[in-house]
Design an enzyme around this catalytic site. Structure first.
Site, mmCIF file in Angstrom:
data_model
loop_
_atom_site.group_PDB
_atom_site.id
_atom_site.type_symbol
_atom_site.label_atom_id
_atom_site.label_comp_id
_atom_site.label_asym_id
_atom_site.label_seq_id
_atom_site.Cartn_x
_atom_site.Cartn_y
_atom_site.Cartn_z
ATOM 1 N N ASP A 272 0.839 -1.198 0.000
ATOM 2 C CA ASP A 272 0.000 0.000 0.000
ATOM 3 C C ASP A 272 0.875 1.250 0.000
ATOM 4 O OD1 ASP A 272 -1.901 1.939 0.243
ATOM 5 O OD2 ASP A 272 -2.403 1.483 2.348
ATOM 6 N N LYS A 279 1.777 7.934 0.301
ATOM 7 C CA LYS A 279 2.183 7.978 1.700
ATOM 8 C C LYS A 279 3.558 8.632 1.829
ATOM 9 C CE LYS A 279 -0.208 3.846 3.411
ATOM 10 N NZ LYS A 279 -1.049 4.522 4.408
ATOM 11 N N ASP A 290 0.291 -4.899 4.664
ATOM 12 C CA ASP A 290 -1.108 -4.513 4.478
ATOM 13 C C ASP A 290 -1.968 -5.671 3.940
ATOM 14 O OD1 ASP A 290 -2.910 -2.510 5.003
ATOM 15 O OD2 ASP A 290 -2.735 -1.558 3.029
ATOM 16 N N ARG A 353 -11.028 -0.354 2.325
ATOM 17 C CA ARG A 353 -12.504 -0.419 2.319
ATOM 18 C C ARG A 353 -13.044 -0.579 0.901
ATOM 19 N NH1 ARG A 353 -12.617 5.341 5.246
ATOM 20 N NH2 ARG A 353 -10.619 4.522 5.955
HETATM 21 N N1 BES Z 1 -3.125 0.308 5.320
HETATM 22 C C1 BES Z 1 -3.472 1.597 5.785
HETATM 23 C C2 BES Z 1 -3.737 1.633 7.281
HETATM 24 C C3 BES Z 1 -2.526 1.616 8.161
HETATM 25 C C4 BES Z 1 -1.714 2.724 8.288
HETATM 26 C C5 BES Z 1 -2.255 0.521 8.931
HETATM 27 C C6 BES Z 1 -0.628 2.696 9.134
HETATM 28 C C7 BES Z 1 -1.184 0.493 9.804
HETATM 29 C C8 BES Z 1 -0.359 1.581 9.897
HETATM 30 C C9 BES Z 1 -4.740 2.078 5.093
HETATM 31 O O1 BES Z 1 -4.902 1.658 3.792
HETATM 32 C C10 BES Z 1 -4.674 3.555 5.070
HETATM 33 O O2 BES Z 1 -3.823 4.087 4.426
HETATM 34 N N2 BES Z 1 -5.590 4.195 5.783
HETATM 35 C C11 BES Z 1 -5.617 5.615 5.868
HETATM 36 C C12 BES Z 1 -7.049 6.044 5.761
HETATM 37 C C13 BES Z 1 -7.216 7.526 5.630
HETATM 38 C C14 BES Z 1 -6.693 7.991 4.296
HETATM 39 C C15 BES Z 1 -8.689 7.863 5.751
HETATM 40 C C16 BES Z 1 -5.016 6.014 7.208
HETATM 41 O O3 BES Z 1 -5.257 5.331 8.211
HETATM 42 O O4 BES Z 1 -4.265 6.986 7.240
HETATM 43 ZN ZN ZN Z 2 -4.004 -0.044 3.255
HETATM 44 MN MN MN Z 3 -3.957 2.956 2.416
#
Ligand code: BES
Ligand code: ZN
Ligand code: MN
Length: 498
Positions: A272, A279, A290, A353
């Site tokens: 991811d 990111k 992920d 999601r």
């Molecule tokens: N895989 C990530 C969630 C994640 C982030 C897990 C850091 C463990 C450590 C997910 O896909 C993600 O990026 N979520 C975002 C959502 C946001 C953009 C609403 C997040 O949590 O920042």
């Molecule tokens: Zn993710």
């Molecule tokens: Mn993500």
């Protein structure tokens, strides 16, 4: 692994290592008492002199102790006798194994299973012994060039018991613990593999391999053209930026007659990057984890299939890679999900999601008795709960209790977050049915709410394992969680726990 139970005196059993313990104020465990008597009080003297500590996590290895047949005695600190619970028990076993892990021990005897552990019994103490040993001895060496396996060659685990009845329970606990340990190891391996190896296709091949030779288990792989035909445009929007083909992995284990199946859905984002909503650089490598939701449901399937449990269990894994690129989805894009609902993608990093919603809709065809999705879904869940509890969200109180209790029994806990409809407000979109993000506040819950829009009429729960699926820092690596919790959930549903 082989197991046996014994009611015999700890000093009289030949083994490469026997594990005993000492509580605060010099109180000896039952096994330690045996050793002390056989050695004419040597153990008590060592406790008195401070050479053997009762502090939790400490372990002293005694070799060639007089009167004892075992080659080594691992004496572990157990802390306060009144506070000796499952956690302390596992910590003690881990300390003992840690202290002998460089030896060539082939068999050992754990006498701590004789102790009174408030929240446990012979079944769980045996199971936790085997699982803890698996955890401590786990190594990920596949990618090292010197493939020398330095793992301790343990082949036999003995468990001290007080009665015949306990012996039966302990043998079952050891068997279940061994199968869970295999599922956990598989989940760890998949998580730890680098993203250039563990691609969606690799996950698919792994799922197929597990099914091979098991008459009750079948694996089907749905490719991108089939996904298009099914209308999974939300899932497909995530894979648009990569050349790695997306896979929808469907595993079906049938051993429960006509009963409706338990369905487990696991997020399988093999890397991811965030996509166009890229990111930041630091620790981005950890986004190879992920796919740990996928790994955990495949691991649980391996456990259930190995134990031949009388149940119908389906596993559904949407597997994709989330990368930026000229074909990638961009913020503002609107896609139609398989359910027919339209989604405005305001952040391509909220991709979990987007793949899960189509996998949940797809899973309706199985008429699930219960459906649980497992996902490293939000950083917000890590902020809320840290790394000790998995986040649990559901509209169903009875299901919440069932999952929380499974987590407690398995020592792989979940904590429920409120999933009231109030939070759905935050997902409003001016242009589509709703958006894929709901702002910073309550980020774990708005993600749960989003998934809830696709589970109408289903008995559904969502597990956010973002904080529990892997460890960062020096001990970076997958944990295999929540395989123990999910296995416990299935085991107790088939009344397989005594
Ligand atoms: N895989 C990530 C969630 C994640 C982030 C897990 C850091 C463990 C450590 C997910 O896909 C993600 O990026 N979520 C975002 C959502 C946001 C953009 C609403 C997040 O949590 O920042
Ligand atoms: Zn993710
Ligand atoms: Mn993500």
């Amino acid at each position: 692994m082989d197991y046996f139970t014994t009611t015999s005196n700890a000093a009289k059993r030949a083994a490469d290592c026997v594990i005993v313990g000492v509580y605060d104020r010099g109180k000896l465990s039952a096994g330690a008492k045996d050793i002390d008597v056989a050695s004419n009080g040597e153990l008590r003297r060592l406790v008195k002199s401070g050479d053997v500590s009762s502090k939790p996590g400490r372990c002293v290895l005694l070799t060639q102790l007089g009167g004892t047949r075992a080659a080594r005695v691992a004496v572990v600190g157990l802390g306060k006798a009144s506070e000796f619970d499952t956690r302390a028990f596992c910590r003690a076993v881990a300390a003992a194994i840690g202290s002998i892990s460089d030896t060539r021990c082939k068999d050992l005897l754990n006498t701590l299973t004789l102790e009174a552990v408030e929240d446990s019994d012979a079944y769980y103490l045996a199971r936790h012994t085997v699982q803890t040993i698996g955890d401590v001895l786990y190594r990920f060496t596949q990618m090292k060039s010197s493939r020398k396996d330095s793992r301790m060659p343990l082949r036999k685990i003995g468990l001290s018991v007080a009665s015949r009845g306990d012996a039966t329970k302990a043998m079952l606990g050891a068997k279940h613990g061994d199968a869970i340990s295999e599922g956990v190891s598989l989940a760890k391996d998949l998580g730890n593999l680098p993203p250039n190896v563990c691609t969606p296709s690799y996950l698919a091949r792994t799922a197929q391999k597990i099914a091979k030779g098991n008459g009750k288990l079948t694996t089907r792989i749905i490719n991108e053209s089939d996904m298009k035909r099914l209308g999974m445009h939300s899932l497909l929007s995530v894979t648009a930026g990569t050349n790695e083909p997306a896979k929808l992995i469907v595993m079906q284990y049938r051993n429960g007659g006509k009963a409706k199946p338990i369905v487990l859905v696991g997020k399988g984002v093999t890397f991811d990057s965030g996509g166009i909503s890229l990111k930041p650089g630091p620790a981005m490598d950890e986004m190879k984890f992920d796919m740990c939701g996928a790994a955990s449901v495949i691991g649980t399937m391996a456990t259930v299939a190995a134990l031949q449990l009388p149940v119908n269990l389906n596993v559904v894994v949407p597997a994709v890679e989330n990368l930026p690129g000229s074909k990638a989805t961009v913020p503002g894009d609107i896609v139609k999900s398989m359910s027919g609902q339209t989604i405005e993608i305001l952040n391509t990093d909220a991709e979990g999601r987007l793949i899960l919603c189509d996998a949940l809709t797809y899973s309706r065809r199985f008429k699930p008795d219960v459906i649980i999705d497992v996902a490293t879904l939000t950083g917000a869940c890590v902020v809320a709960l840290g790394s000790h509890h998995t986040g649990l969200m559901t509209y169903d109180d009875a299901l919440a209790d069932e999952i929380v209790n499974a987590g407690i029994s398995a020592s792989d806990r979940a904590w429920r977050l409120p999933l009231s409809k109030d939070y759905a407000e935050q997902l409003k979109s001016n242009f589509a049915d709703f958006a894929n993000i709901g702002g910073r506040d309550g980020g774990a819950i708005t993600a749960g709410c989003f998934l809830g829009k696709f589970t109408d009429g289903l008995k559904w729960a969502h597990l956010d394992i973002a904080g529990t699926a892997w460890k960062s820092g020096q001990k970076k690596g997958a944990t295999g969680r929540p395989v123990p919790m999910l296995s416990e959930f299935v085991l107790s549903r088939c009344n397989a726990v005594p």
